[in-house]
Design an enzyme around this catalytic site. Sequence first.
Site, mmCIF file in Angstrom:
data_model
loop_
_atom_site.group_PDB
_atom_site.id
_atom_site.type_symbol
_atom_site.label_atom_id
_atom_site.label_comp_id
_atom_site.label_asym_id
_atom_site.label_seq_id
_atom_site.Cartn_x
_atom_site.Cartn_y
_atom_site.Cartn_z
ATOM 1 N N TYR A 134 -8.499 -3.511 22.937
ATOM 2 C CA TYR A 134 -9.106 -3.661 21.795
ATOM 3 C C TYR A 134 -9.798 -2.386 21.048
ATOM 4 O O TYR A 134 -10.576 -1.846 21.790
ATOM 5 C CB TYR A 134 -10.101 -4.963 21.737
ATOM 6 C CG TYR A 134 -10.956 -4.887 20.303
ATOM 7 C CD1 TYR A 134 -10.311 -6.003 19.242
ATOM 8 C CD2 TYR A 134 -11.918 -4.192 19.751
ATOM 9 C CE1 TYR A 134 -10.860 -6.137 18.202
ATOM 10 C CE2 TYR A 134 -12.516 -4.554 18.599
ATOM 11 C CZ TYR A 134 -12.142 -5.520 17.748
ATOM 12 O OH TYR A 134 -12.514 -5.788 16.447
ATOM 13 N N GLU B 238 -8.884 -2.234 12.544
ATOM 14 C CA GLU B 238 -8.909 -3.158 13.718
ATOM 15 C C GLU B 238 -7.452 -2.916 14.327
ATOM 16 O O GLU B 238 -6.381 -3.380 13.997
ATOM 17 C CB GLU B 238 -9.581 -4.435 13.594
ATOM 18 C CG GLU B 238 -9.650 -5.094 14.834
ATOM 19 C CD GLU B 238 -9.948 -6.453 14.649
ATOM 20 O OE1 GLU B 238 -9.245 -7.128 14.094
ATOM 21 O OE2 GLU B 238 -11.198 -6.804 14.903
#
Length: 374
Positions: free
Chosen positions: A100, A187
């Site tokens: 991530y 993101e």
Amino acid sequence: MNFEEQAGKSVLSRAGVSVPQGRLCASAQEAEEAARAIGPVVVKAQVPTGKRGKSGGVKLAATPEEAAAAAQAILGMEIGGFPVARVLVEEQAAIAREFYAAVLNDPASRSPLVLFSTEGGMDIEEVAATRPESLRRMAVDIRKGFGPADARRLLLGLDLGEAAVPVAGMLVDLYRVYRLHDAELLEINPLALLADGRVVPLDCKLTVDDSALYRQADIAELGAKEPLSALEERGRALDLKYIELEGNVGVLANGAGLTMTTMDVVSHAGGRPSNFLEIGGEAYTKGTEALDLVLSNPGVKSLVVNFCGAFARTDVMAGGVIQAWKTLNPTIPVFFSIHGTGEDEAVRMVREELGIEPYDRMEDAISAAVEAAR
Ligand code: GDP
Ligand code: MN
């Protein structure tokens, strides 16, 4: 402005970050053709919401026929309340690990924050709760930026092996794109380590600061336009900053600060504003148009007019509202609070022309409006 996955990946690609090859498709046939050109693919719903994977909006397809079937299934779906009109047909990745990565505006540190976790694929909130040791964060001093040494420091102690170098490079790239495009959020979840050692973004969520769109014209065309209500469209055409809300107390004030204060006091008094609208600055002569807009919201039951004059003259603003009031002849009650430049004249005009006595205290005018709307 929000960018869906495919649009976000285009932005990355234009900035020199390599992303998987893919095509946006609106039908099963287009998906089949795309897969014929690309090879084994993943077919992904393009909707402005996450959790597509869990909702069946992401399917692997080994052949063009499978891609057509996957697109057929996904194009009929609704995910997070959004009907799926398009799918991204993208080259399949041989995933070894999922990470991530994100760069976002962090109110707490008042700076950009770079986030990284070795646990990709799941929601970052869940990662923070269940695997906090896998999560790294670094607030960035924008005057110094975020370079390779910062990235290496951020990743220190995480078991990344050979991937540490390309991951660090990717974080530097993501920070660069975030800055270049005035992003509020960039993101990547998952950021995938492939079997061949490359590190590539498999998903992308990008939000760009609306106030910066004037200098982001080259990418703005890729983003999803924020849907405006009919009244908001009208406000935009009039060059008035109007936002439609669900309450029943209409708000007309000058200056964004005073308008937001007025809305806060409406809430504090137990009511709910039916709009944001400010006629400060150059808009202070637009009282008529502004009032018409506020009253056009079908929810509005009472109105607060809160003027505070400095450069803007309250007598000019009040004159506009009075003129509009006489033209529109509304039946709802209105409560005035007027202070600052031109106050005496403005109060006299409201008193004499509308037969209404302005309140001396803003809180009293607002409480009365909230009460009247009940
Ligand atoms: P989201 O659920 O809306 O966030 O959609 P993502 O784009 O993050 O995809 C969800 C999951 O699908 C990822 O975490 C991957 O595990 C999987 N996935 C996406 N693309 C590929 C791919 O090319 N190959 C494989 N094997 N899995 C993929
Ligand atoms: Mn994702």
